[in-house]
Design a protein around this motif. Structure first.
Motif, PDB file in Angstrom:
ATOM      1  N   GLU A   1       0.643  -1.161   0.053  1.00 22.19           N
ATOM      2  CA  GLU A   1       0.062  -0.023   0.084  1.00 22.19           C
ATOM      3  C   GLU A   1       0.742   1.168   0.031  1.00 22.19           C
ATOM      4  N   ARG A   2       2.042   1.130   0.758  1.00 18.81           N
ATOM      5  CA  ARG A   2       2.704   2.571   0.949  1.00 18.81           C
ATOM      6  C   ARG A   2       3.552   2.598  -0.475  1.00 18.81           C
ATOM      7  N   MET A   3       3.721   1.572  -0.941  1.00 19.99           N
ATOM      8  CA  MET A   3       4.201   1.668  -2.441  1.00 19.99           C
ATOM      9  C   MET A   3       3.623   2.431  -3.356  1.00 19.99           C
ATOM     10  N   ARG A   4       2.299   1.967  -3.360  1.00 24.03           N
ATOM     11  CA  ARG A   4       1.174   2.397  -4.138  1.00 24.03           C
ATOM     12  C   ARG A   4       1.274   4.025  -4.231  1.00 24.03           C
ATOM     13  N   GLN A   5       1.272   4.193  -3.069  1.00 23.52           N
ATOM     14  CA  GLN A   5       1.302   5.780  -2.473  1.00 23.52           C
ATOM     15  C   GLN A   5       2.358   6.410  -3.083  1.00 23.52           C
ATOM     16  N   ALA A   6       3.775   5.863  -2.998  1.00 22.21           N
ATOM     17  CA  ALA A   6       4.852   6.438  -3.317  1.00 22.21           C
ATOM     18  C   ALA A   6       5.012   6.762  -4.969  1.00 22.21           C
ATOM     19  N   LEU A   7       4.403   5.819  -5.665  1.00 21.99           N
ATOM     20  CA  LEU A   7       4.209   5.782  -6.948  1.00 21.99           C
ATOM     21  C   LEU A   7       3.439   7.147  -7.292  1.00 21.99           C
ATOM     22  N   CYS A   8       2.077   7.122  -6.805  1.00 19.34           N
ATOM     23  CA  CYS A   8       1.409   8.438  -7.090  1.00 19.34           C
ATOM     24  C   CYS A   8       2.270   9.581  -6.541  1.00 19.34           C
ATOM     25  N   ARG A   9       2.623   9.777  -5.665  1.00 13.58           N
ATOM     26  CA  ARG A   9       3.379  10.820  -4.926  1.00 13.58           C
ATOM     27  C   ARG A   9       4.832  10.878  -5.700  1.00 13.58           C
ATOM     28  N   LYS A  10       5.033  10.201  -6.747  1.00 16.74           N
ATOM     29  CA  LYS A  10       6.356  10.523  -7.410  1.00 16.74           C
ATOM     30  C   LYS A  10       7.461  10.382  -6.492  1.00 16.74           C
ATOM     31  N   GLU A  11       7.408   9.713  -5.701  1.00 16.39           N
ATOM     32  CA  GLU A  11       8.865   9.318  -4.443  1.00 16.39           C
ATOM     33  C   GLU A  11       9.952   8.454  -5.152  1.00 16.39           C
ATOM     34  N   PHE A  12       9.513   7.682  -6.409  1.00 21.13           N
ATOM     35  CA  PHE A  12      10.580   6.856  -7.096  1.00 21.13           C
ATOM     36  C   PHE A  12      11.406   7.887  -7.757  1.00 21.13           C
ATOM     37  N   VAL A  13      12.834   7.459  -8.039  1.00 20.00           N
ATOM     38  CA  VAL A  13      13.689   8.256  -8.928  1.00 20.00           C
ATOM     39  C   VAL A  13      14.493   7.126  -9.646  1.00 20.00           C
ATOM     40  N   LEU A  14      15.141   7.548 -10.504  1.00 20.02           N
ATOM     41  CA  LEU A  14      16.104   6.655 -11.462  1.00 20.02           C
ATOM     42  C   LEU A  14      17.446   7.338 -11.253  1.00 20.02           C
TER      43      LEU A  14
END
Ligand SMILES: Nc1nc2c(ncn2[C@@H]2O[C@H](COP(=O)(O)OP(=O)(O)OP(=O)(O)O)[C@@H](O)[C@H]2O)c(=O)[nH]1
Length: 703
Positions: A436-449
């Motif tokens: 669930e937290r990762m789904r949020q992370a994706l929405c909140r653009k917390e992932f970076v490359l």
């Protein structure tokens, strides 16, 4: 002399009397001419005296007022007196009303008779009358029922709407206590609070259920106000109410729609959730257990397909009745939709006692149904779970457990129940939370490359970069992929994240291109994503968004293991991607179960040697041997090779000696943000030792 004095006194008295009167007085002759006037209210005159004295009132007054004066004079002439006729004048201070009294003046002079006109200013009275009239109209014609009662509640007046709404006529209720309308639905406490509010705040407002004359109950929105006199004593209560019964019915209907399933009349998901929460709270208080049974029919679709939806519907209704019959009072049966039912079983001392009941539900479902002359047989799979558990959980979680258990029952062959395994679940729970937290992370653009360069060590040329995901966690900082990706590996979310990676990498590539750098990018693609039936279409759609892309600009890295899982399908996907200009590299090569046959079949272009072999190659001769073997294998199958994990100059030198020129690793560059690549590239020089290295022949490297 004495008579003259008396006359003078009488005259003075008359003048004083006239002067004391607030009224206007005129002496008018029969032809309407005004001869005299008396008033100290000049503001009430239609014109200044010098203009009207000696003139006819018809010339001074507006036609309507003049007509009234004429009528009064005629009447006085006939009857000897006229009173009560009224007229209005538009004076500077506004409209003023006058009440006219006229009497003929007994004249001793002879000639045309004269009349005395007395005009009284009744403007204020008129205004009050109008207000009363208006209030009366409102009272009579209001759509709201109005009742006026004395301080004890005895009705003293009601309006038409009251009669329409309650069915009582005015005479039936006047003198009766307003209590006669009571339906008995509201208790003593309700009325006590109402009276307290009336006495303290002076009003009360709320919804009340009352009873009409014919006995029917109706809902009214009621406002009662207290009327007090100047001494502050309550003299009346005025109650205003409107009939809101249709509104209430509609509201109840809506509530019913919101809480009950239209087909079976059973509670729906919303009400179920409510009941489950209550049951759980009650069980916790009483130290008892609640069981939840989630029932899904097996192969119900074929009933619909074979006999039609209407028959399917009837079967669902009949099943609802049947299941209900098997439950006890206090238990709840709900339909979640489709062919899914849920039973909440309460007041249980021990969970086990319920299992025969669950078996009973399954057996009841399996009994044949006779619908429309058809005999239908169906079975059900049931998932069972119980509350409380060692860990705290809410109603939704409990329901989800039952659903999962039902799914297990289906997997185990249907027509059976499966009890949820809480131990196994608690292991999984952390997993779900992080999901669930990762789904949020994706929405909140917390992932970076981050991007790690891949170079040809011998020429120093940049071959491309590998895009590597990181999670810029707001509390935990920058997290490496291994700390979060495994949790979503087998979940749909991994596909979403994977697609985000591709998109972000291509966008970055575009930014490099805009500063004149052409850098191929490779991204890692997970097994689940690769096996999506629409993988190629989605890729195609993505590529269309980047029209400047050239073949070879994008490369996918897949794990040996994921390629092995669905060999045929993966082979087809690789072929289709190649046609779109996207190449594949086999990641972590050497760690899986690669066989020669497999390597020959799989149309990957590049093999990426796992860093575990490279890292220890300087000390470990076995690793060296494996490396040589892999390199030889790659060469003989015509595949390119790239080594991961090149940490030092010595690693690179040995690899070059073995004939492996392409490499990636900390010895070359650490992964960095996209915008740092151009700088790095400017500073990057391959190690002189690498640039001077001479490749071994194949025989040498295999030796
Ligand atoms: N007659 C009827 N059918 C419905 C209603 N709601 C959903 N369905 C159908 O019920 C079926 C339920 O699907 P599933 O539970 O996935 O199918 P199933 O055939 O029971 O398969 P398994 O559960 O895997 O055994 C679908 O075909 C729906 O179209 C409804 O209100 N009335």
């Amino acid at each position: 002399m004495q008579a003259q004095a008396a006359l003078s006194h009488a005259n003075n008295k008359l003048q004083a009397t006239l002067g004391a009167l607030p009224d206007l007085m005129f002496e008018v002759s029969l032809d309407g001419r005004i001869h005299q006037y008396q008033s100290h209210r000049s503001d009430l005159l239609a014109a200044p005296p010098e203009l009207f004295l000696g003139k006819c009132f018809a010339d001074i007054l507006p036609p309507q007022a003049s007509a009234v004066c004429q009528q009064a004079m005629d009447e006085a002439g006939r009857k000897g007196f006229s009173a009560g006729l009224r007229y209005a004048l538009d004076l500077p201070q506004g409209e003023c009303w006058f009440d006219l009294s006229v009497a003929p003046l007994a004249s001793s002079v002879g000639g045309a008779p004269h009349f005395i006109f007395i005009a009284r200013d009744i403007t204020e009275r008129k205004r009050a009358e109008k207000q009363l009239e208006l209030a009366g109209l409102v009272f009579q014609h209001a759509r709201e029922g109005i009742m006026v009662s004395d301080p004890d509640g005895v009705l003293v007046d009601v309006n038409e709407a009251f009669c329409r709404i309650t069915g009582y006529s005015r005479s039936e209720v006047l003198g009766k206590n307003a209590r006669l309308l009571s339906s008995g639905r509201q208790g003593k406490e309700f009325y006590r609070l109402m009276w307290t509010s009336l006495l303290q705040a002076g009003y009360w407002s709320g919804e009340v259920w009352n009873r009409r004359k014919d006995g029917e109950e109706y809902a009214e929105l009621l406002t009662i106000s207290t009327v007090r006199n100047d001494q502050g004593q309550v003299v009346q209560h005025v109650a205003l109410f409107s009939d809101i019964t249709p509104l209430k019915r509609y509201q109840l209907e809506l509530e019913s729609i919101a809480h009950f399933d239209a087909l079976t009349g059973l509670p729906n998901r919303l009400l179920l959730s409510d009941r489950l929460q209550q049951a759980m709270a009650q069980a916790a208080r009483r130290g008892q257990k609640v069981m939840v049974a989630y029932l899904d029919l097996d192969g119900f679709k074929s009933v619909n397909d074979q006999y039609g939806h209407a028959v399917g519907d009837r079967l669902l209704v009949a099943l609802g009745h049947r299941l209900q019959d098997h439950l006890r009072d206090g238990d709840t049966l709900a339909r979640l939709g489709g062919d899914e039912f849920v039973a909440i079983l309460v007041d249980l001392e021990e969970s086990e006692t319920v299992l025969p009941l669950i078996a009973g539900l399954i057996a009841a479902t399996a009994e044949p149904f006779h619908i429309d002359g058809l005999t239908l047989r169906i079975s059900a799979s049931v998932g069972v779970t119980s509350y409380p558990q060692s860990a705290e959980l809410d109603a939704d979680q409990l329901l989800r457990q039952a659903d999962q258990a039902m799914y297990q029952a289906k997997l185990a062959g249907k027509n059976r129940y499966h009890v949820f395994d809480t131990q196994r679940d608690s292991d999984m729970r952390g997993h779900f939370e992080s999901l669930e937290r990762m789904r949020q992370a994706l929405c909140r653009k917390e992932f970076v490359l981050h991007y790690q360069p891949k170079v040809n060590m011998r020429s120093g040329q940049l071959i491309g970069v590998e895009a590597l995901i990181r999670w810029q966690h707001p509390e935990r900082g920058l997290m490496p992929p291994l700390s979060f990706l495994p949790a979503i590996e087998e979940h749909q979310l991994s596909i979403d994240v994977g697609e985000w990676v591709m998109d972000a990498a291509l966008a970055q590539q575009g930014r490099w291109r805009s500063v004149g750098l052409h850098i191929p990018v490779s991204v890692n693609v997970g097994a689940l994503q690769l096996q999506q039936p629409d993988f190629v279409q989605r890729l195609q759609a993505l590529l269309q968004r980047y029209p400047d892309l050239r073949p070879g600009d994008l490369q996918f890295e897949i794990l040996e293991t994921s390629a092995l899982q669905e060999m045929q399908q993966v082979t087809a996907v690789i072929g289709a991607c190649k046609a779109l200009g996207v190449d594949f590299a086999l990641d972590d090569f050497g760690t899986g179960y690669s066989s020669l046959t497999y390597l020959r079949q799989l149309p990957v272009h590049i093999l990426k040697i796992d860093q575990s072999f490279v890292r220890d190659m300087l000390q470990n001769t076995e690793d060296q041997a494996i490396l040589r073997g892999v390199l030889g294998l790659a060469r003989s199958f015509g595949r390119e090779v790239i080594a991961e994990g090149v940490e030092t100059q010595a690693h690179g030198a040995l690899l070059l000696q073995m004939g492996c020129e392409a490499a990636q690793g900390y010895g070359i560059a650490r992964p960095m943000i996209g915008d740092a690549i151009p700088d790095w590239l400017q500073r990057w020089n391959s190690h002189p030792q690498w640039l001077e290295s001479v490749p071994q022949t194949l025989q040498e490297s295999l030796a």
